[in-house]
Design a protein around this motif. Structure first.
Motif, short mmCIF file in Angstrom:
data_model
loop_
_atom_site.label_atom_id
_atom_site.label_comp_id
_atom_site.label_asym_id
_atom_site.label_seq_id
_atom_site.Cartn_x
_atom_site.Cartn_y
_atom_site.Cartn_z
N GLY A 152 39.00 46.51 32.30
CA GLY A 152 37.79 47.53 32.53
C GLY A 152 38.30 48.80 33.39
O GLY A 152 39.17 49.47 32.98
N TRP A 153 37.59 49.28 34.12
CA TRP A 153 37.60 50.46 34.66
C TRP A 153 38.67 50.53 35.47
O TRP A 153 39.37 51.73 35.80
CB TRP A 153 36.54 50.71 35.65
CG TRP A 153 36.37 49.84 36.98
CD1 TRP A 153 35.60 48.74 37.20
CD2 TRP A 153 36.88 50.03 38.02
NE1 TRP A 153 35.82 48.09 38.63
CE2 TRP A 153 36.76 48.88 39.25
CE3 TRP A 153 38.09 51.25 38.51
CZ2 TRP A 153 37.23 48.92 40.31
CZ3 TRP A 153 38.20 51.01 40.02
CH2 TRP A 153 38.23 49.80 40.62
N ILE A 154 39.40 49.53 35.90
CA ILE A 154 40.69 49.37 36.54
C ILE A 154 41.91 49.92 35.46
O ILE A 154 42.76 50.76 35.99
CB ILE A 154 41.13 48.17 37.24
CG1 ILE A 154 40.17 47.83 38.55
CG2 ILE A 154 42.55 48.04 37.60
CD1 ILE A 154 40.15 46.53 39.11
N ASP A 155 41.81 49.39 34.52
CA ASP A 155 42.81 49.68 33.56
C ASP A 155 42.64 51.37 32.94
O ASP A 155 43.64 52.07 32.95
CB ASP A 155 42.47 49.16 31.90
CG ASP A 155 43.36 47.64 32.05
OD1 ASP A 155 44.00 47.15 33.09
OD2 ASP A 155 42.78 46.89 31.14
N ALA A 156 41.42 51.69 33.05
CA ALA A 156 41.27 53.16 32.79
C ALA A 156 41.71 54.01 33.86
O ALA A 156 42.36 54.95 33.51
CB ALA A 156 39.57 53.22 32.60
N VAL A 157 41.40 53.62 35.21
CA VAL A 157 42.10 54.46 36.37
C VAL A 157 43.42 54.43 36.11
O VAL A 157 44.31 55.53 36.37
CB VAL A 157 41.55 54.03 37.66
CG1 VAL A 157 41.97 54.82 38.82
CG2 VAL A 157 39.81 54.08 37.67
N ASP A 158 44.14 53.24 35.92
CA ASP A 158 45.48 53.01 36.13
C ASP A 158 46.19 53.79 34.98
O ASP A 158 47.11 54.49 34.92
CB ASP A 158 46.03 51.61 35.86
CG ASP A 158 45.59 50.97 37.23
OD1 ASP A 158 45.62 51.49 38.16
OD2 ASP A 158 46.02 49.71 37.09
N ALA A 159 45.47 54.03 33.82
CA ALA A 159 45.95 54.92 32.54
C ALA A 159 46.03 56.29 32.82
O ALA A 159 46.83 56.95 32.70
CB ALA A 159 45.11 54.36 31.43
N LEU B 60 31.20 45.39 35.34
CA LEU B 60 31.81 44.14 35.05
C LEU B 60 32.22 44.26 33.49
O LEU B 60 33.44 43.82 33.34
CB LEU B 60 30.88 42.96 35.26
CG LEU B 60 31.22 42.30 36.80
CD1 LEU B 60 30.30 41.19 36.80
CD2 LEU B 60 32.69 41.81 36.74
N ALA B 61 31.38 44.80 32.80
CA ALA B 61 31.62 44.94 31.35
C ALA B 61 32.96 45.77 31.13
O ALA B 61 33.11 46.53 31.75
CB ALA B 61 30.54 45.62 30.43
N GLY B 62 33.86 45.06 30.12
CA GLY B 62 35.14 45.92 30.07
C GLY B 62 36.22 44.89 30.63
O GLY B 62 37.52 44.95 30.16
N PHE B 63 35.91 43.95 31.48
CA PHE B 63 36.87 42.85 32.00
C PHE B 63 36.78 41.98 30.94
O PHE B 63 35.81 41.21 30.80
CB PHE B 63 36.41 42.37 33.24
CG PHE B 63 36.89 43.35 34.52
CD1 PHE B 63 38.02 43.39 35.10
CD2 PHE B 63 35.80 44.54 34.76
CE1 PHE B 63 38.54 44.55 36.04
CE2 PHE B 63 36.27 45.24 35.80
CZ PHE B 63 37.28 45.50 36.36
N GLU B 64 37.96 41.48 30.51
CA GLU B 64 38.16 40.30 29.61
C GLU B 64 37.65 38.84 30.21
O GLU B 64 37.24 37.97 29.69
CB GLU B 64 39.45 40.23 28.95
CG GLU B 64 39.77 39.57 27.89
CD GLU B 64 41.09 39.84 27.16
OE1 GLU B 64 41.52 40.77 27.21
OE2 GLU B 64 41.40 38.95 26.37
N ARG B 65 38.16 38.68 31.59
CA ARG B 65 38.08 37.67 32.22
C ARG B 65 37.60 37.99 33.82
O ARG B 65 37.78 39.16 34.27
CB ARG B 65 39.34 36.77 32.49
CG ARG B 65 39.84 36.16 31.17
CD ARG B 65 41.02 34.99 31.47
NE ARG B 65 41.26 34.51 30.20
CZ ARG B 65 40.77 33.58 29.90
NH1 ARG B 65 40.11 32.72 30.78
NH2 ARG B 65 41.25 32.77 28.75
#
Lengths: 191, 191
Positions: A152-159, B60-65
């Motif tokens: 989620g948002w963590i992937d977006a920030v990391d990207a 939380l939406a956007g997290f796969e797990r």
């Protein structure tokens, strides 16, 4: 049929002895160590309480990692939205790993270096010295490892900022003299 | 300086609604579903308590797990050595995922299907209906996923018996009529 209690009370089975004396010194996740003085993850010791049965540790040797479930015992209160250390807007607390949570329980996958007498030597720890441990579980890849899981948002920030952008500790510390002395004592023991 | 309390008390933030009414019905790990009737992981709903702030679920939406930390509320007592369902000798309880632990806290990485009003729809759940939830955390691969991590005695048993030898549920069940009715009500809602 069973009655569900309103609350659950747990007693620490062990305590951490680590080089991180204060929150500001510890990395935000155990695998994030770029900012530490040594550039590598710190060792720590998980020391079981006096009446904990040694046999319960049996068969832990051979596991490369363990889950450490602990109490964020220095956390006071929580809010529904928290400002992550990575920056950006406030996020729902359950979508973060913030220590300030409705139930202040922490979770870290740490490397198990050695099982010793009444204690575990571990590596890759983000735990503060004195942290109370509630449970230890074996890390089992088929149940625990989902390397491609979207975050989620963590992937977006990391990207946007570069992978694994969580900040390291701002004030890296060496092991405290007391901690080193205790470790040395252990290492010269007969264990 | 701080005083460490002797015990930590937590209040459930949510409860599970799942098709598994009894321990014997549930798989031993959420990803082990070979023995279930459908051959696939069961859906479940994590329903937050009435006074839990909706904003805490934001992002939380956007997290796969997600990680689900829960109380094994039907566990009574524990022993230092336990007999694993895979067979073989008794093992130190901390080297197993047994529900009968010194602090009866469970940990499951479940798929997050949808964030709905005051609840989460999840998949791949080994939780009993009514299980009290203590915490939800995002699953973050860089901190949580170590697919090549050695798993000690579990690897050894799997090598001898075939990979991922944990037994599935012995008495697979369909969703109970009550559970299905509640799910249907949700699905026809305006959410």
């Amino acid at each position: 049929m069973h009655d569900t209690p309103d609350t659950f009370t747990f007693r620490p089975i062990a305590f951490v002895r680590s080089p991180y004396a204060r929150r500001i010194d510890a990395p935000h996740q155990p695998t994030v160590v770029a900012g530490t003085e040594a550039g590598s993850a710190a060792d720590a010791i998980i020391e079981f309480v006096a009446d904990f049965p040694e046999a319960a540790l049996q068969d832990l040797a051979g596991f490369e990692r363990i889950w450490v479930l602990f109490a964020f015992d220095r956390s006071e209160g929580w809010k529904a939205l928290v400002k992550p250390p990575r920056g950006g807007p406030r996020r729902g607390v359950l979508a973060t790993r913030s220590p300030h949570r409705p139930n202040a329980i922490g979770l870290s996958a740490v490397e198990l270096v050695a099982v010793e007498e009444r204690c575990l030597r571990v590596c890759g720890v983000d735990l503060l010295d004195g942290t109370p441990i509630l449970d230890i579980k074996p890390y089992v890849p088929y149940a625990d490892a989902f390397p491609a899981s979207c975050a989620g948002w963590i992937d977006a920030v990391d990207a946007a900022q570069g992978r694994q952008s969580a900040p390291g500790p701002r004030r890296p510390r060496r092991f405290s003299p007391v901690f080193n002395r205790n470790v040395d004592q252990r290492e010269t023991g007969s264990e």
